[in-house]
Design a protein around this motif. Structure first.
Motif, short mmCIF file in Angstrom:
data_model
loop_
_atom_site.label_atom_id
_atom_site.label_comp_id
_atom_site.label_asym_id
_atom_site.label_seq_id
_atom_site.Cartn_x
_atom_site.Cartn_y
_atom_site.Cartn_z
N ASP A 153 44.93 6.76 16.12
CA ASP A 153 45.87 5.98 16.14
C ASP A 153 46.23 5.36 17.67
O ASP A 153 45.40 5.58 18.60
CB ASP A 153 47.18 6.74 15.82
N ASP A 154 47.30 4.47 17.80
CA ASP A 154 47.35 3.86 19.17
C ASP A 154 47.95 4.74 20.15
O ASP A 154 47.74 4.58 21.46
CB ASP A 154 48.47 2.63 18.74
N ALA A 155 48.53 5.96 19.85
CA ALA A 155 48.92 6.98 20.75
C ALA A 155 47.61 7.38 21.49
O ALA A 155 47.99 7.67 22.65
CB ALA A 155 49.86 7.91 19.96
N ALA A 156 46.62 7.78 20.51
CA ALA A 156 45.49 8.34 21.21
C ALA A 156 45.00 7.44 22.26
O ALA A 156 44.57 7.70 23.26
CB ALA A 156 44.48 8.78 20.12
N ALA B 33 46.73 5.19 23.97
CA ALA B 33 47.62 5.08 25.01
C ALA B 33 47.46 6.39 25.92
O ALA B 33 47.27 6.42 27.27
CB ALA B 33 49.00 5.06 24.57
N GLU B 34 46.97 7.48 25.29
CA GLU B 34 46.97 8.98 25.91
C GLU B 34 46.00 8.63 26.82
O GLU B 34 45.75 9.08 27.86
CB GLU B 34 46.80 9.85 24.95
N ARG B 35 44.69 7.90 26.43
CA ARG B 35 43.50 8.09 26.97
C ARG B 35 43.71 7.12 28.14
O ARG B 35 43.08 7.53 29.31
CB ARG B 35 42.35 7.39 25.98
N ALA B 36 44.45 6.20 28.15
CA ALA B 36 44.65 5.45 29.29
C ALA B 36 45.68 5.70 30.39
O ALA B 36 46.12 5.21 31.42
CB ALA B 36 45.26 4.10 29.01
N GLY B 37 46.07 7.02 29.87
CA GLY B 37 47.09 7.75 30.90
C GLY B 37 48.73 7.29 30.91
O GLY B 37 49.38 7.45 31.68
N LEU B 38 48.75 6.68 29.62
CA LEU B 38 50.34 6.01 29.57
C LEU B 38 51.27 7.45 29.25
O LEU B 38 50.70 8.18 28.58
CB LEU B 38 50.42 5.02 28.53
N ARG B 39 52.44 6.92 29.53
CA ARG B 39 53.40 8.15 29.15
C ARG B 39 54.03 7.99 27.89
O ARG B 39 54.77 6.76 27.81
CB ARG B 39 54.64 8.42 30.35
N VAL B 40 53.79 8.88 26.94
CA VAL B 40 54.29 8.57 25.42
C VAL B 40 55.27 9.56 24.99
O VAL B 40 54.97 10.85 25.18
CB VAL B 40 53.20 8.38 24.61
N VAL B 41 56.36 9.26 24.42
CA VAL B 41 57.25 10.51 24.01
C VAL B 41 57.35 10.41 22.27
O VAL B 41 57.02 9.32 21.94
CB VAL B 41 58.81 10.18 24.38
N MET B 42 57.73 11.48 21.92
CA MET B 42 57.66 11.69 20.47
C MET B 42 59.17 11.63 20.10
O MET B 42 59.93 12.12 20.71
CB MET B 42 57.19 12.94 20.09
N VAL B 43 59.37 10.87 18.95
CA VAL B 43 60.71 10.64 18.30
C VAL B 43 60.78 11.21 17.04
O VAL B 43 60.06 11.04 16.23
CB VAL B 43 61.19 9.27 18.45
N GLU B 44 61.69 12.04 16.78
CA GLU B 44 61.70 12.76 15.57
C GLU B 44 62.25 11.97 14.45
O GLU B 44 63.40 11.24 14.51
CB GLU B 44 62.75 13.92 15.40
N GLY B 45 61.45 11.77 13.32
CA GLY B 45 61.84 10.76 12.11
C GLY B 45 61.95 11.63 10.99
O GLY B 45 62.74 12.60 11.14
N HIS B 46 61.42 11.14 9.96
CA HIS B 46 61.95 11.82 8.56
C HIS B 46 60.63 12.00 7.82
O HIS B 46 59.57 11.27 7.73
CB HIS B 46 62.76 11.27 7.76
N ASP B 47 60.40 13.18 6.94
CA ASP B 47 59.29 13.30 6.16
C ASP B 47 58.96 12.49 5.05
O ASP B 47 57.82 12.14 4.73
CB ASP B 47 59.64 14.82 5.47
N ASP B 48 60.12 11.65 4.53
CA ASP B 48 59.90 10.50 3.53
C ASP B 48 59.23 9.25 4.06
O ASP B 48 58.96 8.42 3.43
CB ASP B 48 61.05 10.30 2.93
#
Length: 385
Positions: free
Chosen positions: A191-194, A196-211
């Protein structure tokens, strides 16, 4: 406010889906999956533009799915999701938005409120925000023989979803760098987060919903939405004047409607009906007539507010039905303009709006030409709780 473009990735083939069409073009509750996804982003405050990436050869499916939505021509994707996203980002390079929201076309159940949550998480020093949910199931390791080999702690584990929103320039640079890697090196970039992680970017997780699930098989086409219907009613008496406001348009008349705002009885009834579908009270709760800031204000603000509340709750309008009760003015000559106006304010297609008129055969206050009454019925879909 930073500008944000939603990049909707619709280039997958969906081999596990098994239907006659790729899953993003399959019909879900009467609409293509892609269209339902796009409607959510078009209704989200803070999303300025929407761009779709499609697979080569899907142009006909795309046109059929998005007709009338006012979208730009699609970008043609590549052989992988990563390449499709990069193609989309490169197409946006000249426009250079501040932010880009990457979202899977096959996630039509995403909520406006969750998209807004990701946008708000991009505070200074943060390069990206990913929607997701904490892992709730117990995780087990299994060996090659199928035997349990241990239990994995779920502390700190999340299931990533989309949208994933990033600062545009940083994500474009990260994708360009990832594109130069060997195939075995990019296999882990799911995914795009991966990326971004490889590039050393600071990424936060935001809680969503199961649906906010991704459609993978035809079983996933069972809607998580429920249909609700609510009723609105309003009355305004006549006063001195030379026109009435009805459905957001000006209609010449020998009198005006009296009221604290512009007294648009049609929009008031529709507003109450929409508020009723989500249990949000009535128009007086949100716009008290005792508050001077609403004196003389255009009632399209009231209806738009109700539409925004519905969208924030993850809902969408299915249909609006309005009946006006009056002896005068005649509604027929203005019906089409009212339909057009209401559809524009509510952000829906014209065929989702009905405007009718009747009289009381000379009976009651409307029969005595003392005012106008309006009845409205709103039908919506909202996520099941």
């Amino acid at each position: 406010m930073p500008t944000c473009t939603a990049l909707i990735v619709a280039g997958g083939r969906g081999s596990r889906f098994g239907g006659p069409l790729p899953k993003q073009y399959a019909t879900l509750a009467g609409q293509p999956v892609l269209r339902r996804t796009l409607e959510v982003f078009q209704a989200t405050p803070g999303i300025d533009h929407v761009q779709v990436v499609i697979a080569p050869g899907d142009e006909g499916h795309y046109r059929a799915a998005v007709g009338g939505m006012g979208l730009p021509p699609p970008v043609v994707g590549g052989a992988s999701r990563q390449q499709s996203v990069l193609n989309g980002l490169e197409a946006l390079a000249a426009q250079a938005p501040d932010l880009v929201a990457i979202h899977d076309a096959a996630r039509p159940y995403v909520r406006v409120s969750d998209i807004i949550g990701c946008l708000e998480a991009l505070r200074p020093g943060i390069d990206g925000a990913v929607l997701g949910v904490p892992v709730a199931d117990t995780l087990k390791k299994v060996d090659d023989a199928g035997l349990l080999a241990g239990t994995v702690s779920r502390n700190g584990l999340w299931r990533a979803q989309t949208p994933q929103i990033f600062r545009f320039a940083e994500l474009l640079a990260a994708h360009r760098a990832a594109a130069s890697l060997a195939r075995h090196e990019t296999s882990a970039l799911t995914d795009d987060a991966a990326v971004a992680e490889r590039a050393g970017l600071r990424v936060v997780m935001v809680e969503g919903h199961d649906d906010n699930r991704k459609i993978t098989t035809t079983d996933d086409m069972v809607s998580t939405m429920e249909t609700r219907t609510a009723f609105g009613f309003d009355v305004h008496g006549f006063a001195a004047g030379n026109h009435v406001m009805l459905g957001g348009i000006t209609i010449p008349h020998s009198q005006a409607l009296a009221g604290h705002s512009d007294a648009d009885v049609a929009l008031h009834a529709l507003t109450d009906a929409l508020l009723g579908t989500i249990g949000a009270g009535d128009i007086g709760k949100h716009f008290p007539p005792s508050d001077p800031q609403w004196r003389g204000v255009s009632s399209d603000r009231f209806l738009r507010h109700a539409v925004d509340l519905l969208a924030t709750a993850g809902g969408r309008i299915v249909h609006l039905d309005l009946t006006l009760v009056c002896e005068a003015p005649r509604i027929g000559p203005h019906r089409d303009a009212m339909v057009e106006s209401i559809a524009r304010i509510a952000g829906i297609d014209r065929d989702r709006v009905s405007v009718k008129a009747t009289t009381t055969e000379g009976l009651g206050f409307t029969g005595r030409r003392e005012g106008i009454a309006a009845q409205a019925v709103a039908t919506v879909e909202v996520p099941r709780r």
